[in-house]
Design a protein around this motif. Structure first.
Motif, short mmCIF file in Angstrom:
data_model
loop_
_atom_site.label_atom_id
_atom_site.label_comp_id
_atom_site.label_asym_id
_atom_site.label_seq_id
_atom_site.Cartn_x
_atom_site.Cartn_y
_atom_site.Cartn_z
N ARG A 14 0.83 -1.21 0.00
CA ARG A 14 0.00 0.00 0.00
C ARG A 14 0.86 1.26 0.00
O ARG A 14 0.66 2.18 -0.78
N ASN A 15 1.87 1.26 0.84
CA ASN A 15 2.75 2.43 0.93
C ASN A 15 3.39 2.79 -0.40
O ASN A 15 3.51 3.93 -0.76
N LEU A 16 3.81 1.75 -1.10
CA LEU A 16 4.51 1.98 -2.35
C LEU A 16 3.57 2.49 -3.44
O LEU A 16 3.89 3.42 -4.16
N LEU A 17 2.40 1.86 -3.56
CA LEU A 17 1.59 2.11 -4.74
C LEU A 17 0.52 3.19 -4.57
O LEU A 17 -0.04 3.65 -5.55
N ASP A 18 0.27 3.62 -3.36
CA ASP A 18 -0.79 4.59 -3.14
C ASP A 18 -0.53 5.92 -3.82
O ASP A 18 -1.41 6.49 -4.44
N LEU A 19 0.64 6.44 -3.66
CA LEU A 19 0.88 7.81 -4.12
C LEU A 19 1.70 7.90 -5.41
O LEU A 19 1.63 8.89 -6.10
N ILE A 20 2.51 6.87 -5.70
CA ILE A 20 3.29 7.01 -6.92
C ILE A 20 2.46 6.64 -8.15
O ILE A 20 1.50 5.88 -8.07
N CYS A 21 2.80 7.22 -9.27
CA CYS A 21 2.05 6.97 -10.50
C CYS A 21 3.01 7.07 -11.68
O CYS A 21 4.17 7.43 -11.53
N CYS A 22 2.49 6.77 -12.86
CA CYS A 22 3.30 6.84 -14.07
C CYS A 22 3.68 8.30 -14.33
O CYS A 22 2.82 9.18 -14.32
N PRO A 23 4.96 8.60 -14.56
CA PRO A 23 5.36 9.99 -14.78
C PRO A 23 4.83 10.55 -16.11
O PRO A 23 4.68 11.75 -16.26
N VAL A 24 4.51 9.65 -17.04
CA VAL A 24 4.08 10.10 -18.37
C VAL A 24 2.59 10.41 -18.40
O VAL A 24 2.18 11.51 -18.77
N CYS A 25 1.75 9.43 -17.97
CA CYS A 25 0.29 9.63 -18.11
C CYS A 25 -0.42 9.69 -16.77
O CYS A 25 -1.63 9.85 -16.73
N LYS A 26 0.32 9.57 -15.65
CA LYS A 26 -0.21 9.61 -14.29
C LYS A 26 -1.15 8.44 -13.99
O LYS A 26 -1.94 8.48 -13.05
N GLY A 27 -1.05 7.36 -14.81
CA GLY A 27 -1.84 6.16 -14.57
C GLY A 27 -1.36 5.40 -13.34
O GLY A 27 -0.25 5.62 -12.85
N ASP A 28 -2.23 4.49 -12.84
CA ASP A 28 -1.85 3.66 -11.68
C ASP A 28 -0.77 2.65 -12.09
O ASP A 28 -0.74 2.18 -13.22
N LEU A 29 0.05 2.29 -11.12
CA LEU A 29 1.12 1.32 -11.38
C LEU A 29 0.82 0.02 -10.64
O LEU A 29 0.26 0.04 -9.54
N THR A 30 1.17 -1.11 -11.27
CA THR A 30 1.12 -2.38 -10.53
C THR A 30 2.53 -2.95 -10.43
O THR A 30 3.36 -2.74 -11.31
N LEU A 31 2.74 -3.66 -9.35
CA LEU A 31 4.07 -4.19 -9.06
C LEU A 31 4.12 -5.67 -9.41
O LEU A 31 3.20 -6.42 -9.12
N SER A 32 5.20 -6.09 -10.07
CA SER A 32 5.40 -7.52 -10.34
C SER A 32 6.88 -7.87 -10.17
O SER A 32 7.72 -6.98 -10.06
N ASP A 33 7.16 -9.16 -10.21
CA ASP A 33 8.54 -9.68 -10.10
C ASP A 33 9.29 -9.11 -8.91
O ASP A 33 10.51 -8.92 -8.97
N GLU A 34 8.56 -8.82 -7.84
CA GLU A 34 9.22 -8.15 -6.73
C GLU A 34 10.09 -9.10 -5.90
O GLU A 34 9.76 -10.27 -5.73
N LYS A 35 11.18 -8.58 -5.41
CA LYS A 35 12.01 -9.30 -4.45
C LYS A 35 12.02 -8.49 -3.16
O LYS A 35 12.03 -7.26 -3.20
N GLU A 36 12.01 -9.21 -2.05
CA GLU A 36 11.95 -8.52 -0.76
C GLU A 36 13.10 -8.95 0.13
O GLU A 36 13.59 -10.07 0.02
#
Lengths: 69, 250
Positions: A14-36
Protein backbone atom coordinates in the motif's frame (compact mmCIF):
# COMPACT_ATOMS: atom_id res chain seq x y z
CA UNK A 1 17.28 -1.33 5.28
CA UNK A 2 14.61 0.96 6.68
CA UNK A 3 14.98 3.50 3.87
CA UNK A 4 13.43 1.17 1.31
CA UNK A 5 9.76 0.93 0.47
CA UNK A 6 8.20 -1.35 3.03
CA UNK A 7 5.60 -3.99 2.45
CA UNK A 8 2.67 -3.23 4.71
CA UNK A 9 1.71 -6.51 6.34
CA UNK A 10 -2.01 -5.79 6.39
CA UNK A 11 -2.32 -4.20 3.01
CA UNK A 12 0.40 -5.40 0.74
CA UNK A 13 2.49 -2.69 -0.93
CA UNK A 14 0.00 0.00 0.00
CA UNK A 15 2.75 2.43 0.93
CA UNK A 16 4.51 1.98 -2.35
CA UNK A 17 1.59 2.11 -4.74
CA UNK A 18 -0.79 4.59 -3.14
CA UNK A 19 0.88 7.81 -4.12
CA UNK A 20 3.29 7.01 -6.92
CA UNK A 21 2.05 6.97 -10.50
CA UNK A 22 3.30 6.84 -14.07
CA UNK A 23 5.36 9.99 -14.78
CA UNK A 24 4.08 10.10 -18.37
CA UNK A 25 0.29 9.63 -18.11
CA UNK A 26 -0.21 9.61 -14.29
CA UNK A 27 -1.84 6.16 -14.57
CA UNK A 28 -1.85 3.66 -11.68
CA UNK A 29 1.12 1.32 -11.38
CA UNK A 30 1.12 -2.38 -10.53
CA UNK A 31 4.07 -4.19 -9.06
CA UNK A 32 5.40 -7.52 -10.34
CA UNK A 33 8.54 -9.68 -10.10
CA UNK A 34 9.22 -8.15 -6.73
CA UNK A 35 12.01 -9.30 -4.45
CA UNK A 36 11.95 -8.52 -0.76
CA UNK A 37 14.39 -8.40 2.09
CA UNK A 38 13.06 -8.10 5.64
CA UNK A 39 9.63 -7.02 4.39
CA UNK A 40 11.01 -4.33 2.11
CA UNK A 41 10.94 -4.28 -1.66
CA UNK A 42 14.44 -4.28 -3.11
CA UNK A 43 13.65 -4.92 -6.77
CA UNK A 44 10.71 -5.38 -9.09
CA UNK A 45 8.87 -3.99 -12.10
CA UNK A 46 6.22 -1.28 -11.98
CA UNK A 47 3.85 -1.34 -14.96
CA UNK A 48 1.46 1.47 -15.86
CA UNK A 49 -2.12 0.24 -16.18
CA UNK A 50 -2.96 3.01 -18.63
CA UNK A 51 -0.04 3.37 -21.06
CA UNK A 52 1.86 0.15 -20.41
CA UNK A 53 5.22 1.81 -19.70
CA UNK A 54 7.42 -0.25 -17.41
CA UNK A 55 9.71 1.05 -14.67
CA UNK A 56 12.26 -0.96 -12.69
CA UNK A 57 12.85 -0.87 -8.94
CA UNK A 58 16.59 -1.25 -8.39
CA UNK A 59 18.29 -1.50 -5.02
CA UNK A 60 15.09 -0.34 -3.40
CA UNK A 61 14.68 2.83 -5.49
CA UNK A 62 11.90 3.02 -8.10
CA UNK A 63 13.26 4.44 -11.36
CA UNK A 64 10.37 6.58 -12.55
CA UNK A 65 12.30 8.63 -15.08
CA UNK A 66 10.17 8.97 -18.22
CA UNK A 67 11.33 6.46 -20.87
CA UNK A 68 13.68 8.00 -23.43
CA UNK A 69 11.87 8.84 -26.63
CA UNK B 1 20.87 20.02 -20.97
CA UNK B 2 19.75 16.71 -19.47
CA UNK B 3 23.08 15.12 -20.34
CA UNK B 4 24.90 18.13 -18.85
CA UNK B 5 23.34 17.82 -15.43
CA UNK B 6 23.64 14.04 -15.39
CA UNK B 7 27.35 14.51 -16.18
CA UNK B 8 27.90 17.28 -13.65
CA UNK B 9 26.05 15.69 -10.72
CA UNK B 10 27.09 12.14 -11.57
CA UNK B 11 30.71 13.27 -11.45
CA UNK B 12 30.46 15.52 -8.37
CA UNK B 13 27.91 13.65 -6.18
CA UNK B 14 30.44 12.86 -3.45
CA UNK B 15 31.75 16.46 -3.28
CA UNK B 16 28.20 17.79 -2.99
CA UNK B 17 27.48 15.28 -0.23
CA UNK B 18 30.44 16.73 1.72
CA UNK B 19 29.61 20.39 1.08
CA UNK B 20 29.28 22.21 4.42
CA UNK B 21 27.36 24.98 2.67
CA UNK B 22 24.75 22.58 1.29
CA UNK B 23 24.58 20.72 4.59
CA UNK B 24 24.33 23.55 7.09
CA UNK B 25 23.93 26.80 5.13
CA UNK B 26 21.78 29.35 6.93
CA UNK B 27 19.32 29.17 4.01
CA UNK B 28 18.32 25.66 5.12
CA UNK B 29 17.59 26.82 8.66
CA UNK B 30 15.61 29.79 7.34
CA UNK B 31 13.63 27.58 4.98
CA UNK B 32 12.65 25.31 7.90
CA UNK B 33 11.60 28.34 9.95
CA UNK B 34 9.47 29.67 7.10
CA UNK B 35 7.74 26.30 6.62
CA UNK B 36 7.10 25.82 10.37
CA UNK B 37 6.15 22.15 10.08
CA UNK B 38 3.86 20.60 12.65
CA UNK B 39 4.81 16.95 12.30
CA UNK B 40 1.88 15.49 10.34
CA UNK B 41 2.86 16.70 6.85
CA UNK B 42 3.63 14.77 3.69
CA UNK B 43 6.47 16.56 1.90
CA UNK B 44 8.08 16.33 -1.52
CA UNK B 45 11.63 17.54 -1.96
CA UNK B 46 12.09 18.20 -5.67
CA UNK B 47 15.60 17.79 -7.10
CA UNK B 48 16.65 16.50 -3.69
CA UNK B 49 20.32 16.07 -4.62
CA UNK B 50 22.37 14.64 -1.77
CA UNK B 51 19.40 14.89 0.59
CA UNK B 52 20.25 17.59 3.17
CA UNK B 53 16.87 19.31 2.79
CA UNK B 54 14.94 16.02 2.77
CA UNK B 55 16.71 15.00 6.00
CA UNK B 56 15.74 18.25 7.77
CA UNK B 57 12.14 17.85 6.56
CA UNK B 58 12.09 14.23 7.76
CA UNK B 59 13.05 15.32 11.28
CA UNK B 60 10.01 17.61 11.37
CA UNK B 61 7.32 15.97 9.19
CA UNK B 62 5.56 12.63 8.79
CA UNK B 63 6.80 11.53 5.38
CA UNK B 64 9.18 12.87 2.74
CA UNK B 65 9.48 11.90 -0.90
CA UNK B 66 12.95 12.76 -2.16
CA UNK B 67 12.98 13.04 -5.95
CA UNK B 68 16.05 13.44 -8.11
CA UNK B 69 17.05 12.52 -11.65
CA UNK B 70 20.65 11.47 -10.90
CA UNK B 71 21.18 8.04 -9.27
CA UNK B 72 24.59 9.01 -7.83
CA UNK B 73 23.07 11.96 -5.94
CA UNK B 74 20.19 9.85 -4.62
CA UNK B 75 22.64 7.20 -3.38
CA UNK B 76 24.39 9.89 -1.32
CA UNK B 77 20.98 11.04 -0.02
CA UNK B 78 20.17 7.51 1.07
CA UNK B 79 23.49 7.22 2.92
CA UNK B 80 22.72 10.47 4.75
CA UNK B 81 19.27 9.17 5.77
CA UNK B 82 20.84 5.96 7.05
CA UNK B 83 23.47 7.85 9.05
CA UNK B 84 20.75 9.95 10.65
CA UNK B 85 18.50 6.90 11.21
CA UNK B 86 15.68 8.59 9.32
CA UNK B 87 13.21 5.99 8.10
CA UNK B 88 10.49 8.31 6.80
CA UNK B 89 12.19 9.36 3.54
CA UNK B 90 11.25 7.56 0.34
CA UNK B 91 13.59 7.94 -2.62
CA UNK B 92 12.39 8.13 -6.20
CA UNK B 93 14.38 8.57 -9.39
CA UNK B 94 12.29 11.05 -11.32
CA UNK B 95 12.13 14.39 -13.04
CA UNK B 96 10.72 17.62 -11.62
CA UNK B 97 8.74 18.31 -14.81
CA UNK B 98 7.02 14.89 -14.56
CA UNK B 99 6.88 14.00 -10.89
CA UNK B 100 5.58 10.43 -10.56
CA UNK B 101 3.21 11.25 -7.69
CA UNK B 102 -0.55 11.70 -7.77
CA UNK B 103 -2.37 15.07 -7.70
CA UNK B 104 -2.80 16.76 -4.32
CA UNK B 105 -0.47 14.34 -2.58
CA UNK B 106 1.62 16.83 -0.58
CA UNK B 107 1.21 19.41 2.17
CA UNK B 108 4.65 20.88 1.53
CA UNK B 109 6.97 21.01 -1.47
CA UNK B 110 10.57 22.15 -1.24
CA UNK B 111 13.21 22.79 -3.83
CA UNK B 112 16.55 24.04 -2.58
CA UNK B 113 19.50 25.25 -4.67
CA UNK B 114 18.25 23.48 -7.79
CA UNK B 115 15.79 25.65 -9.71
CA UNK B 116 18.56 27.39 -11.67
CA UNK B 117 18.91 24.07 -13.52
CA UNK B 118 15.30 24.08 -14.70
CA UNK B 119 14.73 25.36 -18.23
CA UNK B 120 11.09 26.31 -17.55
CA UNK B 121 10.38 27.70 -14.08
CA UNK B 122 6.65 28.15 -14.72
CA UNK B 123 6.30 24.52 -15.80
CA UNK B 124 8.06 23.46 -12.58
CA UNK B 125 5.80 25.69 -10.48
CA UNK B 126 2.66 24.37 -12.19
CA UNK B 127 3.79 20.81 -11.53
CA UNK B 128 4.32 21.76 -7.88
CA UNK B 129 0.80 23.15 -7.72
CA UNK B 130 -0.62 19.95 -9.17
CA UNK B 131 1.08 18.01 -6.37
CA UNK B 132 0.07 20.34 -3.52
CA UNK B 133 -3.10 20.04 -1.52
CA UNK B 134 -5.25 23.16 -1.35
CA UNK B 135 -3.62 25.38 1.24
CA UNK B 136 -0.31 23.52 0.80
CA UNK B 137 2.94 25.41 0.85
CA UNK B 138 5.94 25.59 -1.46
CA UNK B 139 9.39 26.67 -0.28
CA UNK B 140 12.04 27.49 -2.86
CA UNK B 141 15.62 28.42 -2.06
CA UNK B 142 17.88 29.37 -4.91
CA UNK B 143 20.51 31.75 -6.13
CA UNK B 144 19.14 34.88 -7.77
CA UNK B 145 20.80 37.49 -9.92
CA UNK B 146 20.88 41.17 -9.04
CA UNK B 147 18.01 43.35 -10.16
CA UNK B 148 20.55 45.67 -11.82
CA UNK B 149 22.31 42.86 -13.72
CA UNK B 150 21.08 44.21 -17.05
CA UNK B 151 23.57 42.30 -19.19
CA UNK B 152 22.83 38.99 -17.43
CA UNK B 153 26.51 38.68 -16.53
CA UNK B 154 25.81 36.44 -13.56
CA UNK B 155 24.20 33.62 -15.49
CA UNK B 156 27.04 33.69 -18.00
CA UNK B 157 29.50 33.24 -15.10
CA UNK B 158 27.49 30.39 -13.62
CA UNK B 159 27.18 28.55 -16.94
CA UNK B 160 30.97 28.64 -17.37
CA UNK B 161 31.37 27.11 -13.91
CA UNK B 162 28.61 24.52 -14.27
CA UNK B 163 27.42 23.62 -17.77
CA UNK B 164 24.15 22.32 -16.29
CA UNK B 165 23.29 25.80 -14.98
CA UNK B 166 20.42 27.16 -17.06
CA UNK B 167 19.12 30.41 -15.62
CA UNK B 168 18.89 32.12 -12.24
CA UNK B 169 16.16 34.78 -12.42
CA UNK B 170 15.89 38.02 -10.45
CA UNK B 171 13.58 38.01 -7.41
CA UNK B 172 11.07 40.15 -9.29
CA UNK B 173 11.03 37.55 -12.07
CA UNK B 174 10.44 34.74 -9.55
CA UNK B 175 7.53 36.63 -8.00
CA UNK B 176 5.99 37.01 -11.44
CA UNK B 177 6.47 33.31 -12.29
CA UNK B 178 4.88 32.25 -9.01
CA UNK B 179 1.90 34.43 -9.53
CA UNK B 180 1.49 33.28 -13.17
CA UNK B 181 1.54 29.66 -11.92
CA UNK B 182 -1.30 30.56 -9.54
CA UNK B 183 0.44 30.73 -6.16
CA UNK B 184 -0.84 33.10 -3.49
CA UNK B 185 0.66 34.65 -0.33
CA UNK B 186 4.07 34.92 -1.98
CA UNK B 187 6.76 35.86 0.52
CA UNK B 188 10.44 36.30 -0.32
CA UNK B 189 13.44 36.66 2.00
CA UNK B 190 16.80 37.63 0.57
CA UNK B 191 20.27 36.74 1.85
CA UNK B 192 23.69 37.73 0.57
CA UNK B 193 26.99 36.07 1.41
CA UNK B 194 30.39 37.02 0.08
CA UNK B 195 32.33 34.15 -1.49
CA UNK B 196 35.98 34.10 -2.45
CA UNK B 197 36.50 33.16 -6.08
CA UNK B 198 37.87 29.77 -5.01
CA UNK B 199 34.88 29.00 -2.83
CA UNK B 200 32.48 30.04 -5.55
CA UNK B 201 34.28 27.73 -7.98
CA UNK B 202 33.89 24.67 -5.70
CA UNK B 203 33.69 21.71 -6.46
CA UNK B 204 35.82 22.76 -9.43
CA UNK B 205 39.42 23.70 -8.93
CA UNK B 206 41.73 26.62 -9.64
CA UNK B 207 43.79 25.82 -12.73
CA UNK B 208 41.12 23.55 -14.22
CA UNK B 209 39.66 24.15 -17.71
CA UNK B 210 36.58 25.96 -16.33
CA UNK B 211 38.77 28.32 -14.28
CA UNK B 212 40.69 29.25 -17.43
CA UNK B 213 37.48 29.94 -19.37
CA UNK B 214 36.03 32.03 -16.52
CA UNK B 215 39.15 34.21 -16.27
CA UNK B 216 39.02 34.76 -20.02
CA UNK B 217 35.39 35.87 -19.70
CA UNK B 218 36.26 38.21 -16.79
CA UNK B 219 38.93 39.98 -18.79
CA UNK B 220 36.48 40.49 -21.66
CA UNK B 221 33.90 42.33 -19.51
CA UNK B 222 34.04 45.85 -18.09
CA UNK B 223 34.32 46.22 -14.30
CA UNK B 224 30.94 47.93 -14.26
CA UNK B 225 29.11 44.97 -15.75
CA UNK B 226 31.05 42.52 -13.58
CA UNK B 227 29.96 44.45 -10.46
CA UNK B 228 26.32 44.48 -11.60
CA UNK B 229 26.63 40.70 -11.92
CA UNK B 230 27.80 40.48 -8.31
CA UNK B 231 31.52 40.03 -8.95
CA UNK B 232 34.14 42.34 -7.46
CA UNK B 233 37.13 42.22 -9.84
CA UNK B 234 39.54 43.87 -7.38
CA UNK B 235 38.85 41.62 -4.42
CA UNK B 236 38.07 38.57 -6.59
CA UNK B 237 34.87 37.91 -4.63
CA UNK B 238 31.32 37.04 -5.56
CA UNK B 239 28.16 38.15 -3.84
CA UNK B 240 26.11 35.01 -3.50
CA UNK B 241 22.55 36.23 -3.34
CA UNK B 242 19.77 33.78 -2.51
CA UNK B 243 16.06 33.94 -2.02
CA UNK B 244 13.97 31.93 0.37
CA UNK B 245 10.54 32.10 -1.24
CA UNK B 246 7.37 30.61 0.15
CA UNK B 247 3.86 30.63 -1.29
CA UNK B 248 0.56 28.85 -0.94
CA UNK B 249 -1.64 26.90 -3.30
CA UNK B 250 -5.11 28.39 -3.01
Amino acid sequence: MPYLWEKDNLNMYRNLLDLICCPVCKGDLTLSDEKEENGEITSGILTCQKCGNRYPIEEGIPNLLPPKT
Amino acid sequence: MEKNFQDHFGKHAVEYSKSESHKSGSDLKQLMEELSLKGNETCIDMAAGTGFTAAELAKRAKLVYAIDATPEMLNQARKLAEENKLTNIKFILGRVENVPLTDRSADVITCRRAAHHFPDKIEFLKEARRLLKIGGKIGIVDMVRNEEDSEDVRNRFEILRDTSHVYAPKITEWKRYMSIAGFKNINVLETTERYSYERWLYPLKIGGPEDVQIRKFMSSMSDEFLRKGGFDPLEMTFDKKRMIATAQNW
